[in-house]
Design a protein around this motif. Structure first.
Motif, PDB file in Angstrom:
ATOM      1  N   CYS A   1       0.361  -1.557  -0.397  1.00 31.30           N
ATOM      2  CA  CYS A   1       0.107  -0.106  -0.498  1.00 31.30           C
ATOM      3  C   CYS A   1       1.078   1.583   0.168  1.00 31.30           C
ATOM      4  CB  CYS A   1      -0.752   0.173   1.202  1.00 31.30           C
ATOM      5  SG  CYS A   1      -2.027   1.737   0.997  1.00 31.30           S
ATOM      6  N   SER A   2       0.454   2.329  -0.558  1.00 28.04           N
ATOM      7  CA  SER A   2       0.551   3.512  -1.285  1.00 28.04           C
ATOM      8  C   SER A   2       1.345   4.402   0.430  1.00 28.04           C
ATOM      9  CB  SER A   2       1.055   4.241  -2.147  1.00 28.04           C
ATOM     10  OG  SER A   2      -0.240   4.552  -2.563  1.00 28.04           O
ATOM     11  N   LYS A   3      -0.126   3.628   1.301  1.00 29.20           N
ATOM     12  CA  LYS A   3      -0.809   5.103   2.605  1.00 29.20           C
ATOM     13  C   LYS A   3       0.154   4.588   3.966  1.00 29.20           C
ATOM     14  CE  LYS A   3      -4.343   7.172   0.331  1.00 29.20           C
ATOM     15  NZ  LYS A   3      -6.170   7.081   0.305  1.00 29.20           N
ATOM     16  N   CYS A   4       0.040   3.049   3.847  1.00 29.85           N
ATOM     17  CA  CYS A   4       0.174   2.951   4.650  1.00 29.85           C
ATOM     18  C   CYS A   4       1.103   1.161   4.790  1.00 29.85           C
ATOM     19  CB  CYS A   4      -0.512   2.173   6.075  1.00 29.85           C
ATOM     20  SG  CYS A   4      -1.394   0.620   5.307  1.00 29.85           S
ATOM     21  N   ASP A   5       1.760   1.607   3.554  1.00 28.40           N
ATOM     22  CA  ASP A   5       2.935   0.545   3.535  1.00 28.40           C
ATOM     23  C   ASP A   5       3.140  -0.441   4.196  1.00 28.40           C
ATOM     24  OD1 ASP A   5       4.961   0.554   2.436  1.00 28.40           O
ATOM     25  OD2 ASP A   5       6.962   0.517   3.869  1.00 28.40           O
ATOM     26  N   SER A   6       1.579  -1.160   4.569  1.00 29.87           N
ATOM     27  CA  SER A   6       1.539  -2.839   4.611  1.00 29.87           C
ATOM     28  C   SER A   6       1.397  -3.461   3.129  1.00 29.87           C
ATOM     29  CB  SER A   6       0.450  -2.730   5.207  1.00 29.87           C
ATOM     30  OG  SER A   6      -0.841  -2.301   4.834  1.00 29.87           O
ATOM     31  N   LYS A   7       1.394  -4.874   3.385  1.00 30.95           N
ATOM     32  CA  LYS A   7       1.003  -5.744   2.154  1.00 30.95           C
ATOM     33  C   LYS A   7      -0.551  -5.910   1.669  1.00 30.95           C
ATOM     34  CE  LYS A   7       3.112 -10.195   1.005  1.00 30.95           C
ATOM     35  NZ  LYS A   7       1.927 -10.222   0.030  1.00 30.95           N
ATOM     36  N   THR A   8      -0.525  -5.964   0.893  1.00 35.56           N
ATOM     37  CA  THR A   8      -1.880  -5.793  -0.071  1.00 35.56           C
ATOM     38  C   THR A   8      -2.424  -7.473   0.029  1.00 35.56           C
ATOM     39  OG1 THR A   8      -1.128  -5.662  -1.999  1.00 35.56           O
ATOM     40  CG2 THR A   8      -1.733  -3.468  -0.808  1.00 35.56           C
ATOM     41  N   ILE A   9      -3.836  -7.591  -0.054  1.00 31.19           N
ATOM     42  CA  ILE A   9      -4.033  -8.909  -0.574  1.00 31.19           C
ATOM     43  C   ILE A   9      -4.699  -8.899  -2.260  1.00 31.19           C
ATOM     44  CG2 ILE A   9      -4.330  -9.595   2.424  1.00 31.19           C
ATOM     45  CD1 ILE A   9      -7.296  -8.696   1.458  1.00 31.19           C
ATOM     46  N   ASN A  10      -4.958 -10.207  -1.443  1.00 28.75           N
ATOM     47  CA  ASN A  10      -6.064 -10.275  -3.359  1.00 28.75           C
ATOM     48  C   ASN A  10      -7.715 -10.356  -2.681  1.00 28.75           C
ATOM     49  OD1 ASN A  10      -6.671 -10.959  -5.311  1.00 28.75           O
ATOM     50  ND2 ASN A  10      -5.862 -12.385  -6.172  1.00 28.75           N
ATOM     51  N   PRO A  11      -7.869  -9.513  -3.245  1.00 32.86           N
ATOM     52  CA  PRO A  11      -9.398  -9.300  -2.426  1.00 32.86           C
ATOM     53  C   PRO A  11     -10.487 -10.506  -3.226  1.00 32.86           C
ATOM     54  CG  PRO A  11      -9.190  -7.273  -4.056  1.00 32.86           C
ATOM     55  CD  PRO A  11      -7.933  -8.374  -3.861  1.00 32.86           C
ATOM     56  N   LYS A  12     -10.443 -11.247  -4.417  1.00 25.89           N
ATOM     57  CA  LYS A  12     -11.343 -12.145  -4.689  1.00 25.89           C
ATOM     58  C   LYS A  12     -10.548 -13.452  -5.079  1.00 25.89           C
ATOM     59  CE  LYS A  12     -10.860  -9.778 -10.088  1.00 25.89           C
ATOM     60  NZ  LYS A  12     -12.108  -9.329 -10.605  1.00 25.89           N
ATOM     61  N   PRO A  13     -10.692 -14.178  -4.782  1.00 26.37           N
ATOM     62  CA  PRO A  13     -10.046 -15.558  -4.134  1.00 26.37           C
ATOM     63  C   PRO A  13     -10.103 -16.593  -5.731  1.00 26.37           C
ATOM     64  CG  PRO A  13     -11.075 -16.069  -3.021  1.00 26.37           C
ATOM     65  CD  PRO A  13     -11.348 -14.596  -3.571  1.00 26.37           C
ATOM     66  N   ALA A  14      -8.754 -17.168  -6.831  1.00 27.37           N
ATOM     67  CA  ALA A  14      -8.956 -17.053  -7.871  1.00 27.37           C
ATOM     68  C   ALA A  14     -10.301 -18.841  -8.297  1.00 27.37           C
ATOM     69  CB  ALA A  14      -8.051 -17.271  -8.859  1.00 27.37           C
ATOM     70  N   LYS A  15      -8.791 -19.750  -7.993  1.00 29.13           N
ATOM     71  CA  LYS A  15      -8.844 -20.906  -7.772  1.00 29.13           C
ATOM     72  C   LYS A  15      -9.523 -21.234  -6.613  1.00 29.13           C
ATOM     73  CE  LYS A  15      -5.048 -21.710 -11.805  1.00 29.13           C
ATOM     74  NZ  LYS A  15      -4.257 -22.502 -11.186  1.00 29.13           N
ATOM     75  N   TYR A  16      -9.078 -21.342  -5.392  1.00 31.46           N
ATOM     76  CA  TYR A  16      -9.797 -21.806  -3.803  1.00 31.46           C
ATOM     77  C   TYR A  16     -10.540 -21.180  -3.794  1.00 31.46           C
ATOM     78  CZ  TYR A  16      -5.826 -19.338  -2.741  1.00 31.46           C
ATOM     79  OH  TYR A  16      -5.103 -18.322  -1.895  1.00 31.46           O
ATOM     80  N   SER A  17     -11.972 -21.985  -3.261  1.00 30.62           N
ATOM     81  CA  SER A  17     -12.133 -21.148  -2.137  1.00 30.62           C
ATOM     82  C   SER A  17     -12.137 -21.966  -1.309  1.00 30.62           C
ATOM     83  CB  SER A  17     -13.672 -21.503  -2.919  1.00 30.62           C
ATOM     84  OG  SER A  17     -13.685 -23.064  -2.428  1.00 30.62           O
ATOM     85  N   GLU A  18     -12.478 -20.612   0.521  1.00 29.47           N
ATOM     86  CA  GLU A  18     -12.109 -20.572   1.161  1.00 29.47           C
ATOM     87  C   GLU A  18     -13.497 -21.646   2.045  1.00 29.47           C
ATOM     88  OE1 GLU A  18     -10.009 -17.873   3.177  1.00 29.47           O
ATOM     89  OE2 GLU A  18      -8.283 -17.536   1.450  1.00 29.47           O
ATOM     90  N   THR A  19     -14.093 -20.690   2.107  1.00 28.63           N
ATOM     91  CA  THR A  19     -15.240 -21.152   2.534  1.00 28.63           C
ATOM     92  C   THR A  19     -17.202 -20.661   2.121  1.00 28.63           C
ATOM     93  OG1 THR A  19     -15.740 -18.793   4.098  1.00 28.63           O
ATOM     94  CG2 THR A  19     -14.645 -20.310   4.953  1.00 28.63           C
ATOM     95  N   ASP A  20     -17.744 -21.322   2.731  1.00 27.42           N
ATOM     96  CA  ASP A  20     -19.381 -21.247   2.070  1.00 27.42           C
ATOM     97  C   ASP A  20     -20.007 -19.934   1.255  1.00 27.42           C
ATOM     98  OD1 ASP A  20     -20.496 -23.997   2.481  1.00 27.42           O
ATOM     99  OD2 ASP A  20     -19.412 -23.913   1.034  1.00 27.42           O
TER     100      ASP A  20
END
Ligand SMILES: [Zn+2]
Length: 52
Positions: free
Chosen positions: A20-39
């Motif tokens: 993140c350019s603001k807080c310098d923390s690692k960004t995450i992928n908001p939409k999981p592509a291949k695997y689904s984590e929960t229902d």
């Protein structure tokens, strides 16, 4: 699709960078592509499918 939209959970900001350019923390992928984590994610998958 090579450009991946990432998201900073702290700022709630979308970016293409791995940090993140603001807080310098690692960004995450908001939409999981291949695997689904929960229902719970299934409704988001439906939205993503419609958007494509
Ligand atoms: Zn941030």
């Amino acid at each position: 699709m090579k450009l991946q939209i990432l998201k900073c959970e702290k700022c709630n900001e979308y970016t293409l960078k791995e940090k993140c350019s603001k807080c310098d923390s690692k960004t995450i992928n908001p939409k999981p592509a291949k695997y689904s984590e929960t229902d719970r994610m299934s409704k988001y998958r439906n939205i993503a499918r419609k958007a494509q």
